[in-house]
Design a protein around this motif. Sequence first.
Motif, PDB file in Angstrom:
ATOM      1  N   PRO A 101       0.838  -1.212   0.000  1.00  0.00           N
ATOM      2  CA  PRO A 101       0.000   0.000   0.000  1.00  0.00           C
ATOM      3  C   PRO A 101       0.870   1.259   0.000  1.00  0.00           C
ATOM      4  CG  PRO A 101       0.126  -0.882   2.216  1.00  0.00           C
ATOM      5  CD  PRO A 101       0.855  -1.863   1.332  1.00  0.00           C
ATOM      6  N   THR A 102       0.367   2.298  -0.617  1.00  0.00           N
ATOM      7  CA  THR A 102       1.030   3.600  -0.561  1.00  0.00           C
ATOM      8  C   THR A 102       0.350   4.515   0.442  1.00  0.00           C
ATOM      9  OG1 THR A 102      -0.355   4.474  -2.347  1.00  0.00           O
ATOM     10  CG2 THR A 102       1.713   3.423  -2.976  1.00  0.00           C
ATOM     11  N   THR A 103      -0.672   3.991   1.134  1.00  0.00           N
ATOM     12  CA  THR A 103      -1.463   4.812   2.056  1.00  0.00           C
ATOM     13  C   THR A 103      -1.254   4.446   3.517  1.00  0.00           C
ATOM     14  OG1 THR A 103      -3.289   3.264   1.695  1.00  0.00           O
ATOM     15  CG2 THR A 103      -3.284   5.288   0.390  1.00  0.00           C
ATOM     16  N   GLY A 104      -0.511   3.393   3.795  1.00  0.00           N
ATOM     17  CA  GLY A 104      -0.364   2.975   5.180  1.00  0.00           C
ATOM     18  C   GLY A 104       0.880   2.132   5.377  1.00  0.00           C
ATOM     19  N   HIS A 105       0.986   1.511   6.553  1.00  0.00           N
ATOM     20  CA  HIS A 105       2.143   0.705   6.913  1.00  0.00           C
ATOM     21  C   HIS A 105       2.111  -0.621   6.158  1.00  0.00           C
ATOM     22  CE1 HIS A 105       3.713   3.051  10.417  1.00  0.00           C
ATOM     23  NE2 HIS A 105       2.493   3.562  10.314  1.00  0.00           N
ATOM     24  N   LEU A 106       3.254  -0.959   5.566  1.00  0.00           N
ATOM     25  CA  LEU A 106       3.339  -2.247   4.871  1.00  0.00           C
ATOM     26  C   LEU A 106       3.612  -3.362   5.868  1.00  0.00           C
ATOM     27  CD1 LEU A 106       6.640  -2.983   4.676  1.00  0.00           C
ATOM     28  CD2 LEU A 106       6.552  -1.141   3.020  1.00  0.00           C
ATOM     29  N   VAL A 107       3.462  -4.597   5.394  1.00  0.00           N
ATOM     30  CA  VAL A 107       3.700  -5.772   6.229  1.00  0.00           C
ATOM     31  C   VAL A 107       5.010  -6.444   5.849  1.00  0.00           C
ATOM     32  CG1 VAL A 107       2.862  -8.077   6.837  1.00  0.00           C
ATOM     33  CG2 VAL A 107       1.262  -6.154   6.682  1.00  0.00           C
ATOM     34  N   PHE A 108       5.205  -6.678   4.553  1.00  0.00           N
ATOM     35  CA  PHE A 108       6.373  -7.420   4.085  1.00  0.00           C
ATOM     36  C   PHE A 108       7.383  -6.465   3.455  1.00  0.00           C
ATOM     37  CE2 PHE A 108       2.748 -10.417   3.567  1.00  0.00           C
ATOM     38  CZ  PHE A 108       3.128 -11.336   4.535  1.00  0.00           C
ATOM     39  N   VAL A 109       8.565  -6.422   4.031  1.00  0.00           N
ATOM     40  CA  VAL A 109       9.644  -5.636   3.424  1.00  0.00           C
ATOM     41  C   VAL A 109      10.197  -6.367   2.208  1.00  0.00           C
ATOM     42  CG1 VAL A 109      11.923  -4.626   3.795  1.00  0.00           C
ATOM     43  CG2 VAL A 109      10.202  -4.548   5.613  1.00  0.00           C
ATOM     44  N   ASP A 110      10.380  -7.664   2.342  1.00  0.00           N
ATOM     45  CA  ASP A 110      10.886  -8.480   1.234  1.00  0.00           C
ATOM     46  C   ASP A 110       9.734  -8.865   0.311  1.00  0.00           C
ATOM     47  OD1 ASP A 110      13.446  -8.416   2.321  1.00  0.00           O
ATOM     48  OD2 ASP A 110      13.035 -10.185   3.569  1.00  0.00           O
ATOM     49  N   ASP A 111      10.031  -8.895  -0.982  1.00  0.00           N
ATOM     50  CA  ASP A 111       9.014  -9.293  -1.957  1.00  0.00           C
ATOM     51  C   ASP A 111       8.656 -10.759  -1.761  1.00  0.00           C
ATOM     52  OD1 ASP A 111       7.822 -10.045  -4.659  1.00  0.00           O
ATOM     53  OD2 ASP A 111       8.139  -7.898  -4.907  1.00  0.00           O
ATOM     54  N   GLN A 112       7.373 -11.053  -1.844  1.00  0.00           N
ATOM     55  CA  GLN A 112       6.885 -12.417  -1.573  1.00  0.00           C
ATOM     56  C   GLN A 112       6.858 -13.301  -2.814  1.00  0.00           C
ATOM     57  OE1 GLN A 112       5.920 -13.369   1.868  1.00  0.00           O
ATOM     58  NE2 GLN A 112       7.329 -11.627   1.841  1.00  0.00           N
ATOM     59  N   VAL A 113       7.176 -12.763  -3.982  1.00  0.00           N
ATOM     60  CA  VAL A 113       7.157 -13.559  -5.209  1.00  0.00           C
ATOM     61  C   VAL A 113       8.147 -14.710  -5.087  1.00  0.00           C
ATOM     62  CG1 VAL A 113       7.606 -13.554  -7.685  1.00  0.00           C
ATOM     63  CG2 VAL A 113       6.427 -11.614  -6.625  1.00  0.00           C
ATOM     64  N   GLY A 114       7.684 -15.921  -5.394  1.00  0.00           N
ATOM     65  CA  GLY A 114       8.514 -17.110  -5.295  1.00  0.00           C
ATOM     66  C   GLY A 114       8.314 -17.893  -4.020  1.00  0.00           C
ATOM     67  N   ARG A 115       7.634 -17.317  -3.040  1.00  0.00           N
ATOM     68  CA  ARG A 115       7.372 -18.018  -1.787  1.00  0.00           C
ATOM     69  C   ARG A 115       6.334 -19.111  -2.003  1.00  0.00           C
ATOM     70  NH1 ARG A 115       4.039 -15.102   3.064  1.00  0.00           N
ATOM     71  NH2 ARG A 115       3.556 -16.975   4.297  1.00  0.00           N
ATOM     72  N   THR A 116       6.538 -20.246  -1.398  1.00  0.00           N
ATOM     73  CA  THR A 116       5.575 -21.348  -1.497  1.00  0.00           C
ATOM     74  C   THR A 116       4.887 -21.532  -0.145  1.00  0.00           C
ATOM     75  OG1 THR A 116       7.268 -22.986  -0.951  1.00  0.00           O
ATOM     76  CG2 THR A 116       6.883 -22.519  -3.287  1.00  0.00           C
ATOM     77  N   ALA A 117       3.657 -22.056  -0.180  1.00  0.00           N
ATOM     78  CA  ALA A 117       2.861 -22.248   1.028  1.00  0.00           C
ATOM     79  C   ALA A 117       2.930 -23.677   1.535  1.00  0.00           C
ATOM     80  CB  ALA A 117       1.410 -21.854   0.758  1.00  0.00           C
ATOM     81  N   ASP A 118       3.865 -24.461   1.062  1.00  0.00           N
ATOM     82  CA  ASP A 118       3.965 -25.862   1.451  1.00  0.00           C
ATOM     83  C   ASP A 118       4.376 -25.962   2.925  1.00  0.00           C
ATOM     84  OD1 ASP A 118       3.983 -28.578   1.308  1.00  0.00           O
ATOM     85  OD2 ASP A 118       6.006 -28.719   0.491  1.00  0.00           O
ATOM     86  N   GLY A 119       3.614 -26.668   3.723  1.00  0.00           N
ATOM     87  CA  GLY A 119       3.974 -26.884   5.123  1.00  0.00           C
ATOM     88  C   GLY A 119       3.647 -25.725   6.035  1.00  0.00           C
ATOM     89  N   GLU A 120       3.023 -24.659   5.549  1.00  0.00           N
ATOM     90  CA  GLU A 120       2.671 -23.526   6.387  1.00  0.00           C
ATOM     91  C   GLU A 120       1.180 -23.563   6.698  1.00  0.00           C
ATOM     92  OE1 GLU A 120       4.031 -19.799   4.854  1.00  0.00           O
ATOM     93  OE2 GLU A 120       5.751 -20.695   3.856  1.00  0.00           O
ATOM     94  N   HIS A 121       0.793 -22.738   7.673  1.00  0.00           N
ATOM     95  CA  HIS A 121      -0.638 -22.640   7.964  1.00  0.00           C
ATOM     96  C   HIS A 121      -1.376 -21.988   6.811  1.00  0.00           C
ATOM     97  CE1 HIS A 121       0.402 -18.444   8.816  1.00  0.00           C
ATOM     98  NE2 HIS A 121      -0.881 -18.178   8.743  1.00  0.00           N
ATOM     99  N   VAL A 122      -0.631 -21.277   5.937  1.00  0.00           N
ATOM    100  CA  VAL A 122      -1.254 -20.595   4.811  1.00  0.00           C
ATOM    101  C   VAL A 122      -1.833 -21.592   3.822  1.00  0.00           C
ATOM    102  CG1 VAL A 122      -0.831 -19.020   2.877  1.00  0.00           C
ATOM    103  CG2 VAL A 122       0.304 -18.632   5.085  1.00  0.00           C
ATOM    104  N   GLY A 123      -1.146 -22.693   3.587  1.00  0.00           N
ATOM    105  CA  GLY A 123      -1.568 -23.654   2.580  1.00  0.00           C
ATOM    106  C   GLY A 123      -2.976 -24.177   2.776  1.00  0.00           C
TER     107      GLY A 123
END
Length: 509
Positions: A74-96
Amino acid sequence: MATLSELLHSRTALGDAEVEWLHLLVGDWQLIADLSFADLVLWVRPATRTTGRDGTAGTDGTAGPWEAVAHVRPTTGHLVFVDDQVGRTADGEHVGPLLDEAAAEQRILRVRQVEVPSDTGHQSVREEYIPVVREGSVVAIITRHTNLWTTRTPSRLEITYLATADALCRMVSAGEFPHSTAPTGLRRGAPRVGDGVIRLDIDGIVTYASPNAVSALHRLGHLGEVVGASLAQLVTDNLRESYPVDEGLPLVVTGRQPWRTELAGAGTTVSMRAIPLTEAGQRFGALVLLRDVGELRRRERELMTKEATIREIHHRVKNNLQSVAALLRLQARRVPEGEARTALEEAERRVGTIAMVHDQLSQGIDESVDFDAIVKRGVQAIVDVSSNGAPITTSLEGSFGRLRPEDATALAMIVSELVQNAIEHGLGDSGGRIRVLVERLSDERGRPMLVVSVEDDGTGIDPERPPGSGLGTQIVQSLVADLQGRIAWEPASPRGTRTRFTASLRPLP
């Protein structure tokens, strides 16, 4: 790093229509991120890659772990991820599992709060899982990550923004956003959330206007209340008869269609974009983005005026040079046959060569010129005038490319003189062939340079008249030196003469 298109085509089994839908979404999802004050991550389910017996790659129809292929902050508020998330996989995480659940149920899942690592330790983040639906099928999942950095009471602006973002997310999960029919104008200055936001109800009445949106309307001439007024009536009351009105204006100010327009008045220009808000296919309101682009359009007009002035200057220089060439031609006709007439005719040709460069420059707005077109025209003109009916063929091998005007003028003179010398001293009245060979390279410092050869299959170098003794070759040597190059004459094979020179070029702007 691979582009989004490359990732989608190489890692998934999505068709072209689904890939295009995701491109449209990613092209417009900065809007949702800004309204949400949240990071957005796009997840796709890659197809398992296989290799056939013949070595060709393919997919076996099964799906691998979810993979992030796009990320926006966002350009209007506080971001969450400093590092770009492209390439991240959800294998084995609660996200999956949550991604699987959102895709299977085709509904938005809201996770109350999770802890995410940050530069200062951990931060509390609210996560939401939004299925991206096209024609009833889930093609991807968007995760929305909101930084819960404060617990203060939100302002009316924040409440309106979040409600609008939620409406857009519901439209994404219903396959109603993005709008595939929305125009993608090329003009700079498209409005963004920070530039000004207006919410309309189903009747086109303003229910909320951000401070920047109110300021933009004030600059158009409206000094009254904005909230509670009809945006269409408000805009109509401030139209000036002297300004043109875009046909798409009614669609935008009523919020009925996803469209863009610009409204000029009171010495400024406001860019407007409408995004209808729908629920179950029924429109219940609209979001209108506004941006004051008056200064931007003023600068564009100034730039266009300067470009037109530059073209006009080149055009007038070309006309003046052609007038000089015509005067030289008239004077040559009054002079008896001999060296004086020959000198005037050569001067006419040289002035005409420079005029061709300015003629080419007057055709466009770039600070460079397509030199191949100049060479072809110039060589053909010299052959038509100097061949005296002898059959002469010419060819250009390679490409000069685009050159700065300063380099183009010098190179045009050099090639013109070398072709003229080849016809006059090499081919004579018997005719023959002339080849111009070009190779564009880089020197040891990485600057662009040319290696050019002009070859003929004539009688060869006259030992009684070595190169460099005539005025034409002296001009060529001077111009080549100005271009920080070298020139040499040598016999061609099986017969004729080859003139080879190098030239350092100025970098293009």
